[in-house]
Design a protein around this motif. Sequence first.
Motif, PDB file in Angstrom:
ATOM      1  N   UNK A   2       0.831  -1.189   0.000  1.00 61.27           N
ATOM      2  CA  UNK A   2       0.000   0.000   0.000  1.00 61.27           C
ATOM      3  C   UNK A   2       0.868   1.240   0.000  1.00 61.27           C
ATOM      4  N   UNK A   4       0.958   4.046   1.626  1.00 60.99           N
ATOM      5  CA  UNK A   4       0.698   4.855   2.808  1.00 60.99           C
ATOM      6  C   UNK A   4       1.912   4.740   3.713  1.00 60.99           C
ATOM      7  N   UNK A  31     -10.886   9.228   3.141  1.00 57.90           N
ATOM      8  CA  UNK A  31     -11.035   8.858   4.551  1.00 57.90           C
ATOM      9  C   UNK A  31      -9.734   8.326   5.122  1.00 57.90           C
ATOM     10  N   UNK A  33      -7.584   7.399   9.027  1.00 59.82           N
ATOM     11  CA  UNK A  33      -7.833   6.974  10.404  1.00 59.82           C
ATOM     12  C   UNK A  33      -6.512   6.839  11.163  1.00 59.82           C
ATOM     13  N   UNK A  48     -10.386  10.121  13.179  1.00 66.85           N
ATOM     14  CA  UNK A  48     -10.614   9.841  11.777  1.00 66.85           C
ATOM     15  C   UNK A  48     -11.003  11.118  11.052  1.00 66.85           C
ATOM     16  N   UNK A  50     -12.987  12.529   7.283  1.00 70.72           N
ATOM     17  CA  UNK A  50     -13.723  12.255   6.054  1.00 70.72           C
ATOM     18  C   UNK A  50     -13.062  12.904   4.843  1.00 70.72           C
ATOM     19  N   UNK A  94      -8.841   4.783   3.253  1.00 74.94           N
ATOM     20  CA  UNK A  94      -9.712   3.999   2.398  1.00 74.94           C
ATOM     21  C   UNK A  94     -10.380   4.888   1.372  1.00 74.94           C
ATOM     22  N   UNK A  96     -13.401   4.686   0.605  1.00 73.80           N
ATOM     23  CA  UNK A  96     -14.653   5.136   1.172  1.00 73.80           C
ATOM     24  C   UNK A  96     -15.861   4.308   0.803  1.00 73.80           C
ATOM     25  N   UNK A  97     -15.728   3.360  -0.113  1.00 78.14           N
ATOM     26  CA  UNK A  97     -16.863   2.485  -0.397  1.00 78.14           C
ATOM     27  C   UNK A  97     -17.007   1.474   0.741  1.00 78.14           C
ATOM     28  N   UNK A  98     -18.194   0.928   0.892  1.00 78.23           N
ATOM     29  CA  UNK A  98     -18.421   0.024   2.017  1.00 78.23           C
ATOM     30  C   UNK A  98     -17.532  -1.208   1.981  1.00 78.23           C
ATOM     31  N   UNK A  99     -17.272  -1.703   0.801  1.00 82.50           N
ATOM     32  CA  UNK A  99     -16.449  -2.903   0.705  1.00 82.50           C
ATOM     33  C   UNK A  99     -14.985  -2.577   0.504  1.00 82.50           C
ATOM     34  N   UNK A 100     -14.668  -1.293   0.458  1.00 86.73           N
ATOM     35  CA  UNK A 100     -13.281  -0.913   0.270  1.00 86.73           C
ATOM     36  C   UNK A 100     -12.437  -1.237   1.478  1.00 86.73           C
ATOM     37  N   UNK A 101     -11.295  -1.810   1.229  1.00 87.46           N
ATOM     38  CA  UNK A 101     -10.430  -2.186   2.344  1.00 87.46           C
ATOM     39  C   UNK A 101      -9.712  -0.965   2.883  1.00 87.46           C
ATOM     40  N   UNK A 102      -9.323  -1.064   4.140  1.00 87.36           N
ATOM     41  CA  UNK A 102      -8.434  -0.087   4.735  1.00 87.36           C
ATOM     42  C   UNK A 102      -7.006  -0.474   4.391  1.00 87.36           C
ATOM     43  N   UNK A 104      -3.168   0.133   5.522  1.00 85.25           N
ATOM     44  CA  UNK A 104      -2.470   0.551   6.728  1.00 85.25           C
ATOM     45  C   UNK A 104      -1.028   0.909   6.438  1.00 85.25           C
TER      46      UNK A 104
END
Lengths: 113, 115
Positions: A2, A4, A31, A33, A48, A50, A94, A96-102, A104
């Motif tokens: 990733x 990040x 988003x 965190x 967190x 947005x 992420x 920001x979609x519901x199934x989108x993974x975070x 790290x």
Amino acid sequence: EADIYQTPRYLVIGTGKKITLECSQTMGHDKMYWYQQDPGMELHLIHYSYGVNSTEKGDLSSESTVSRIRTEHFPLTLESARPSHTSQYLCASTRGTNTGELFFGEGSRLTVL
Amino acid sequence: AQTVTQSQPEMSVQEAETVTLSCTYDTSESDYYLFWYKQPPSRQMILVIRQEAYKQQNATENRFSVNFQKAAKSFSLKISDSQLGDAAMYFCAYRSGKGAQKLVFGQGTRLTINP
């Protein structure tokens, strides 16, 4: 891997010092965190965001503060570090979609003497 | 508030064998998502597998599969043909389908692979 990044990876400082943990991501994620994790333990959300100029406190109370002036940057600051702040701090982002993974970062391990 | 419980602090398995990690959760919501994350020693946490609550079919990703029992609020992870690289902390996580999309994590299970 990733895109990040967290710096520093390891930090040992004395009580009363001001510290800033840096977190940057190049994925354009809105988003972001901050989680706090004691060694081998669960993660607790402390802050967190947005998006730009948006910050919220998480589920675990923390004396730290955060800012979000740019999309890619989400630094965490402790104005006066204490031994109780000793922990690992994980930054995540992420799309920001519901199934989108975070995604790290590798974490910043802070030790306050 | 939602909670996630992993009742196995540590598990071990012989290389090439199968192991199952347990996870239960508590929620009153109907729209949510469940995840298993892997945290290798001193390395980034990565997603292993995800499950949408509205899907009845269990998710599968190569050697990793889940057993999602919605009524029982159970979400176990099965690792088949365990490899040395599977050794890590595994975290079960819950995300609501609305709101801030925060992840709520379980306590973690430390998985050891015996050669």
